[in-house]
Design a protein around this motif. Structure first.
Motif, PDB file in Angstrom:
ATOM      1  N   THR A  83     141.397  33.058 130.005  1.00  0.00           N
ATOM      2  CA  THR A  83     140.283  33.712 130.864  1.00  0.00           C
ATOM      3  C   THR A  83     140.303  32.648 132.129  1.00  0.00           C
ATOM      4  N   TYR A  84     140.052  33.656 133.358  1.00  0.00           N
ATOM      5  CA  TYR A  84     140.134  32.804 134.602  1.00  0.00           C
ATOM      6  C   TYR A  84     138.702  32.783 135.132  1.00  0.00           C
ATOM      7  N   SER A  85     138.464  31.537 135.891  1.00  0.00           N
ATOM      8  CA  SER A  85     137.434  31.303 136.721  1.00  0.00           C
ATOM      9  C   SER A  85     137.435  31.668 137.992  1.00  0.00           C
ATOM     10  N   SER A  86     136.268  31.814 138.711  1.00  0.00           N
ATOM     11  CA  SER A  86     136.258  32.327 140.285  1.00  0.00           C
ATOM     12  C   SER A  86     137.189  31.573 141.198  1.00  0.00           C
ATOM     13  N   SER A  87     137.650  30.086 140.643  1.00  0.00           N
ATOM     14  CA  SER A  87     138.447  29.435 141.530  1.00  0.00           C
ATOM     15  C   SER A  87     139.811  29.602 141.391  1.00  0.00           C
ATOM     16  N   GLN A  88     140.568  30.571 140.300  1.00  0.00           N
ATOM     17  CA  GLN A  88     141.736  30.665 139.914  1.00  0.00           C
ATOM     18  C   GLN A  88     142.313  31.899 140.469  1.00  0.00           C
ATOM     19  N   ILE A  89     141.624  32.717 140.968  1.00  0.00           N
ATOM     20  CA  ILE A  89     142.098  34.081 141.440  1.00  0.00           C
ATOM     21  C   ILE A  89     142.670  34.103 142.908  1.00  0.00           C
ATOM     22  N   LEU A  90     143.905  33.687 142.942  1.00  0.00           N
ATOM     23  CA  LEU A  90     144.423  33.776 144.203  1.00  0.00           C
ATOM     24  C   LEU A  90     145.332  34.790 144.628  1.00  0.00           C
ATOM     25  N   SER A  91     146.324  35.242 143.772  1.00  0.00           N
ATOM     26  CA  SER A  91     146.934  36.296 143.827  1.00  0.00           C
ATOM     27  C   SER A  91     146.647  37.367 144.739  1.00  0.00           C
ATOM     28  N   SER A  92     147.283  37.988 145.725  1.00  0.00           N
ATOM     29  CA  SER A  92     146.790  38.931 146.539  1.00  0.00           C
ATOM     30  C   SER A  92     147.888  40.175 146.811  1.00  0.00           C
ATOM     31  N   ALA A  93     147.650  41.344 146.813  1.00  0.00           N
ATOM     32  CA  ALA A  93     148.495  42.456 147.118  1.00  0.00           C
ATOM     33  C   ALA A  93     148.180  43.351 147.985  1.00  0.00           C
ATOM     34  N   LEU A  94     149.222  43.709 148.635  1.00  0.00           N
ATOM     35  CA  LEU A  94     149.194  45.174 149.486  1.00  0.00           C
ATOM     36  C   LEU A  94     150.017  46.285 148.949  1.00  0.00           C
ATOM     37  N   VAL A  95     149.302  47.322 149.243  1.00  0.00           N
ATOM     38  CA  VAL A  95     149.985  48.671 148.365  1.00  0.00           C
ATOM     39  C   VAL A  95     150.179  49.687 149.599  1.00  0.00           C
ATOM     40  N   ASP A  96     151.394  49.974 149.888  1.00  0.00           N
ATOM     41  CA  ASP A  96     151.532  51.050 150.980  1.00  0.00           C
ATOM     42  C   ASP A  96     152.028  52.285 150.597  1.00  0.00           C
ATOM     43  N   LEU A  97     151.286  53.292 150.491  1.00  0.00           N
ATOM     44  CA  LEU A  97     151.768  54.621 150.070  1.00  0.00           C
ATOM     45  C   LEU A  97     152.488  55.279 151.022  1.00  0.00           C
ATOM     46  N   ASN A  98     152.619  54.913 152.178  1.00  0.00           N
ATOM     47  CA  ASN A  98     153.392  55.668 153.257  1.00  0.00           C
ATOM     48  C   ASN A  98     154.711  55.690 153.014  1.00  0.00           C
ATOM     49  N   ILE A 129     153.165  54.452 137.489  1.00  0.00           N
ATOM     50  CA  ILE A 129     153.151  54.281 138.764  1.00  0.00           C
ATOM     51  C   ILE A 129     154.803  54.230 139.247  1.00  0.00           C
ATOM     52  N   THR A 130     155.126  55.038 140.104  1.00  0.00           N
ATOM     53  CA  THR A 130     156.504  55.272 140.520  1.00  0.00           C
ATOM     54  C   THR A 130     156.942  55.379 141.905  1.00  0.00           C
ATOM     55  N   ALA A 131     155.754  55.130 142.709  1.00  0.00           N
ATOM     56  CA  ALA A 131     155.924  55.295 144.173  1.00  0.00           C
ATOM     57  C   ALA A 131     155.335  54.259 144.870  1.00  0.00           C
ATOM     58  N   GLY A 132     155.457  53.896 146.168  1.00  0.00           N
ATOM     59  CA  GLY A 132     154.792  53.171 147.003  1.00  0.00           C
ATOM     60  C   GLY A 132     155.487  51.648 147.162  1.00  0.00           C
ATOM     61  N   HIS A 133     155.024  50.939 148.101  1.00  0.00           N
ATOM     62  CA  HIS A 133     155.631  49.569 148.389  1.00  0.00           C
ATOM     63  C   HIS A 133     154.519  48.664 148.147  1.00  0.00           C
ATOM     64  N   VAL A 134     154.704  47.560 147.212  1.00  0.00           N
ATOM     65  CA  VAL A 134     153.866  46.556 146.892  1.00  0.00           C
ATOM     66  C   VAL A 134     154.293  45.298 147.375  1.00  0.00           C
ATOM     67  N   TYR A 135     153.329  44.518 148.228  1.00  0.00           N
ATOM     68  CA  TYR A 135     153.840  42.909 148.490  1.00  0.00           C
ATOM     69  C   TYR A 135     152.751  42.467 147.896  1.00  0.00           C
ATOM     70  N   VAL A 136     153.309  41.196 147.116  1.00  0.00           N
ATOM     71  CA  VAL A 136     152.452  40.290 146.427  1.00  0.00           C
ATOM     72  C   VAL A 136     152.637  38.926 146.898  1.00  0.00           C
ATOM     73  N   ILE A 151     146.767  45.017 142.012  1.00  0.00           N
ATOM     74  CA  ILE A 151     147.616  46.235 142.453  1.00  0.00           C
ATOM     75  C   ILE A 151     147.327  47.521 141.627  1.00  0.00           C
ATOM     76  N   MET A 152     147.062  47.439 140.554  1.00  0.00           N
ATOM     77  CA  MET A 152     146.522  48.678 140.083  1.00  0.00           C
ATOM     78  C   MET A 152     145.226  48.985 140.571  1.00  0.00           C
ATOM     79  N   ASN A 153     144.239  48.206 140.913  1.00  0.00           N
ATOM     80  CA  ASN A 153     142.949  48.656 141.557  1.00  0.00           C
ATOM     81  C   ASN A 153     143.425  49.282 142.946  1.00  0.00           C
ATOM     82  N   SER A 154     144.384  48.540 143.517  1.00  0.00           N
ATOM     83  CA  SER A 154     144.942  49.417 144.978  1.00  0.00           C
ATOM     84  C   SER A 154     145.190  50.695 144.612  1.00  0.00           C
ATOM     85  N   TYR A 155     145.993  50.973 143.763  1.00  0.00           N
ATOM     86  CA  TYR A 155     146.473  52.337 143.414  1.00  0.00           C
ATOM     87  C   TYR A 155     145.424  53.291 143.274  1.00  0.00           C
TER      88      TYR A 155
END
Length: 286
Positions: A83-98, A129-136, A151-155
């Motif tokens: 389990t993660y605490s609120s101080s451990q959620i660091l990773s961020s993602a951008l999903v571009d469906l263009n 999920i088979t399309a899109g450009h993801v940046y992490v 990432i899944m939330n972004s989709y």
């Protein structure tokens, strides 16, 4: 006059049928920030700088969401016991469906220490999920495991289609299991990711669900490619790949919904383009 009245009534019906929050156009770019990153302006700036430098996206036009520890724990807690605490959620993602012809994942290797681009691709394909450009990325060193939830939330945000919980759990289990094997065995992450992808293809092709058969398939790949992992690792991989195979019905249903959305259909199964063309016909006077 009668035609106009019918058309107005039809528009009212359309408004009632379309789900709340539904848009005929996808939010083509969505960013999910880990809550730790979002709450720290310096962290957020670091993450945004990576997205700006790597993608051709105007961040001001992107939809953004915060991923909380509770979001990650809801999926991963029952899988790994972690389990993660609120101080451990660091990773961020951008999903571009263009850029949606082929699935691509660009990982900030200077910050994401364990999960590779190929691992994300494999897990996302397991989720349909088979399309899109993801940046992490992350503002500081992070394993990258928690980014998958974002990432899944972004989709979901980009397509207005929810990924079934069973599918999320299977994809997350795949990421977590591979991360644990890399940490415990020191196996090359890219080799492990290719192993998992190859085994999944064999299992899917023959619709294999028997655990022992999956174990044998993994053993063959391990021996032929001289990959050094333990019997316990093989058992864990077999469980994970078996879980992925068992949720294929849910995966296929999700893929159908996404394809319908991307081709202009609503989740209710009717074509918006066709419906509005029909309404417009009432105003076409010969």
């Amino acid at each position: 006059m009668r035609k106009i009245t019918i058309a107005i009534l039809a528009l009212i019906v359309v408004a009632m049928l379309i789900p709340a929050g539904f848009s005929g156009e996808a939010n083509s770019v969505v960013i999910t920030y880990g809550e730790t990153t979002h709450s720290n302006s310096a962290y957020k700036s670091t993450v945004d700088d990576f997205f700006k430098s790597q993608s051709n996206v105007n961040l001001n036009n992107a939809e953004s969401k915060i991923i909380y520890a509770s979001d990650v724990n809801k999926i991963s807690g029952s899988i790994s016991g972690k389990t993660y605490s609120s101080s451990q959620i660091l990773s961020s993602a951008l999903v571009d469906l263009n850029d949606n012809k082929n699935l691509q994942v660009s990982v900030d290797k200077s910050k994401i220490t364990t999960i590779t681009g190929d691992m994300y691709i494999s897990a996302l394909k397991s989720a349909g999920i088979t399309a899109g450009h993801v940046y992490v990325t992350s503002p500081v060193s992070a394993t990258g495991e928690s980014a998958l939830a974002g990432i899944m939330n972004s989709y979901e945000e980009a397509t207005n289609v929810e990924i079934p919980e069973t599918v999320k759990e299977a994809a997350t289990d795949e990421i977590v299991t591979q991360a644990e094997i890399v940490d415990n065995s020191g196996v090359d992450a890219d080799k492990l990711s290719k192993l998992v992808d190859d085994v999944k293809q064999d299992v899917s092709k023959d619709n294999v669900t028997d655990h022992n058969t999956i174990v044998n398939i993994i053993n063959n790949y391990v021996q032929n490619n001289n990959i050094n992992i333990t019997n316990s690792d093989i058992e864990n991989l077999a469980n994970t790949i078996g879980q992925v195979q068992n949720v294929q019905g849910d995966v296929n249903h999700y893929k159908t919904q996404v394809n319908n959305f991307m081709s202009g259909n609503s989740t209710g199964g009717f074509s918006l383009d066709g419906l509005f063309a029909w309404i417009n016909s009432f105003f076409s006077w010969s």
